[in-house]
Motif scaffolding. Structure first.
Motif, PDB file in Angstrom:
ATOM      1  N   VAL A 108       0.895  -0.846   0.145  1.00 45.28           N
ATOM      2  CA  VAL A 108      -0.133   0.000  -0.864  1.00 45.28           C
ATOM      3  C   VAL A 108       0.812   1.369  -0.026  1.00 45.28           C
ATOM      4  O   VAL A 108       1.368   1.213   0.622  1.00 45.28           O
ATOM      5  N   LYS A 109       0.004   2.652  -0.676  1.00 41.54           N
ATOM      6  CA  LYS A 109       1.047   3.331  -0.933  1.00 41.54           C
ATOM      7  C   LYS A 109       0.132   4.276  -0.960  1.00 41.54           C
ATOM      8  O   LYS A 109      -0.852   4.427  -0.964  1.00 41.54           O
ATOM      9  N   PRO A 110       1.196   5.828  -1.058  1.00 42.54           N
ATOM     10  CA  PRO A 110      -0.019   7.190  -1.115  1.00 42.54           C
ATOM     11  C   PRO A 110      -0.728   6.669  -2.601  1.00 42.54           C
ATOM     12  O   PRO A 110      -2.081   6.949  -2.059  1.00 42.54           O
ATOM     13  N   ASN A 111      -0.074   6.497  -3.436  1.00 43.89           N
ATOM     14  CA  ASN A 111      -1.081   7.017  -4.923  1.00 43.89           C
ATOM     15  C   ASN A 111      -1.936   5.319  -5.255  1.00 43.89           C
ATOM     16  O   ASN A 111      -2.552   5.652  -5.810  1.00 43.89           O
ATOM     17  N   ASN A 112      -1.825   4.624  -4.375  1.00 41.61           N
ATOM     18  CA  ASN A 112      -2.983   3.640  -4.108  1.00 41.61           C
ATOM     19  C   ASN A 112      -3.351   3.780  -3.056  1.00 41.61           C
ATOM     20  O   ASN A 112      -5.214   2.056  -3.026  1.00 41.61           O
ATOM     21  N   ALA A 113      -4.136   3.961  -2.225  1.00 41.42           N
ATOM     22  CA  ALA A 113      -4.207   3.987  -0.940  1.00 41.42           C
ATOM     23  C   ALA A 113      -5.812   3.728  -0.752  1.00 41.42           C
ATOM     24  O   ALA A 113      -6.639   3.576  -0.752  1.00 41.42           O
ATOM     25  N   LYS A 114      -6.086   4.815  -1.282  1.00 41.65           N
ATOM     26  CA  LYS A 114      -7.736   5.680  -1.180  1.00 41.65           C
ATOM     27  C   LYS A 114      -8.504   4.780  -2.413  1.00 41.65           C
ATOM     28  O   LYS A 114      -9.514   4.416  -1.563  1.00 41.65           O
ATOM     29  N   GLU A 115      -8.052   4.284  -3.166  1.00 43.02           N
ATOM     30  CA  GLU A 115      -8.961   3.819  -4.231  1.00 43.02           C
ATOM     31  C   GLU A 115      -8.767   1.954  -3.644  1.00 43.02           C
ATOM     32  O   GLU A 115      -9.854   1.627  -3.877  1.00 43.02           O
ATOM     33  N   ILE A 116      -7.767   1.692  -2.535  1.00 40.61           N
ATOM     34  CA  ILE A 116      -8.292   0.327  -2.196  1.00 40.61           C
ATOM     35  C   ILE A 116      -8.933   0.935  -0.965  1.00 40.61           C
ATOM     36  O   ILE A 116     -10.030  -0.533  -0.234  1.00 40.61           O
ATOM     37  N   PHE A 117      -8.877   1.963   0.605  1.00 39.74           N
ATOM     38  CA  PHE A 117      -9.743   1.241   0.964  1.00 39.74           C
ATOM     39  C   PHE A 117     -11.093   2.061   1.146  1.00 39.74           C
ATOM     40  O   PHE A 117     -11.870   2.340   1.853  1.00 39.74           O
ATOM     41  N   SER A 118     -11.008   2.450  -0.394  1.00 41.70           N
ATOM     42  CA  SER A 118     -12.436   2.504  -0.216  1.00 41.70           C
ATOM     43  C   SER A 118     -13.167   1.908  -0.958  1.00 41.70           C
ATOM     44  O   SER A 118     -14.579   1.187  -1.348  1.00 41.70           O
ATOM     45  N   GLN A 119     -13.259   0.625  -0.989  1.00 41.10           N
ATOM     46  CA  GLN A 119     -13.884  -0.895  -1.129  1.00 41.10           C
ATOM     47  C   GLN A 119     -14.765  -1.056   0.032  1.00 41.10           C
ATOM     48  O   GLN A 119     -14.138  -0.904   1.819  1.00 41.10           O
ATOM     49  N   PRO A 120     -15.960  -1.315  -0.290  1.00 46.65           N
ATOM     50  CA  PRO A 120     -16.668  -1.877   1.350  1.00 46.65           C
ATOM     51  C   PRO A 120     -16.280  -2.347   2.362  1.00 46.65           C
ATOM     52  O   PRO A 120     -17.062  -2.662   3.350  1.00 46.65           O
TER      53      PRO A 120
END
Length: 250
Positions: free
Chosen positions: A214-226
């Motif tokens: 997990v990195k700053p550039n992919n965290a938001k998309e991963i964490f947005s999963q329900p």
């Protein structure tokens, strides 16, 4: 309904002076108003100092491992009571590196979980498949077996102390990351299996973290999963800028 958690596993990094320096940066840069739980897991040698350094902040301290015995002739090992005596009440168990390099089995990890829960500690329990398991389309079986053998002997009441971290082994330290869709698939599967074994309320109240580059550039998309409730962060946890950016992505 579920806690969101971002935990940084520092692994075998950071001397004591480096630990103090990174903690100072984290105190300065991490948000204080978010509901997200923030945890750091320094090396054993720096745990006590980290607890003292972080007193009065919203950053908690976890251990990276512990022994299943209460005490005894186990040279180099650390017990639950030792951790509790310095103010550490959360422990990471079952990390893929412990499974791989130190041959920790699900049976051994179940014993470690039992000991931790006996002392009312919180456990971040790691599960995940290797690349060959995914290529052979056996990854769901691997996850199911790790859950069953490591955790499904627990009572519903004991589960209030359990956090699960899904870490695809092929995405740890490799620069590879499960796609958000892949992460969601496994997190939903884990929740489904908890529901089948126990009930929907327990399944829906269990925090499941994603760990795997997990990195700053992919965290938001991963964490947005329900079904993703935060992350167990490795390399990026060693940078205050990166770790704070990941926390802010939730």
């Amino acid at each position: 309904m579920r806690n969101t958690i971002v935990a940084g596993n520092w692994k075998m990094h950071k001397t004591l002076p480096e630990t103090h320096s990174l903690l100072d940066e984290l105190i300065e840069k991490l948000p204080t108003g978010k509901q997200t739980e923030i945890i750091v897991a320094p090396a054993f040698t720096n745990l006590s100092n980290a607890v003292a350094h972080l007193e009065g902040t919203n950053i908690q301290v976890a251990a990276q491992n512990m022994h299943q015995a209460e005490g005894g002739a186990f040279t180099g090992e650390i017990s639950a009571q030792m951790l509790l005596s310095i103010g550490v009440n959360t422990v990471i168990l079952g990390h893929s590196e412990r499974r791989h390099y130190f041959q920790e089995t699900d049976a051994l990890l179940a014993d470690k979980v039992n000991t931790a829960l006996k002392h009312d500690m919180r456990v971040i329990f790691c599960i995940g498949e290797e690349l060959k398991d995914r290529q052979n389309k056996q990854y769901l079986n691997v996850i199911f077996n790790q859950l069953t053998d490591g955790l499904f002997h627990l009572t519903k009441e004991q589960w209030k102390h359990i956090v699960i971290a899904y870490e695809p082994v092929w995405a740890i330290g490799t620069g590879e990351t499960a796609t958000p869709k892949q992460a969601q698939e496994i997190h939903a599967f884990i929740r489904q299996e908890i529901d089948r074994k126990y009930d929907k309320n327990l399944a829906n109240s269990t925090s499941i973290l994603y760990g795997g580059s997990v990195k700053p550039n992919n965290a938001k998309e991963i964490f947005s999963q329900p079904d993703v409730d935060g992350g167990l962060i490795g390399g990026a946890a060693l940078s205050a800028d990166d770790f704070s950016a990941i926390v802010n992505a939730i």
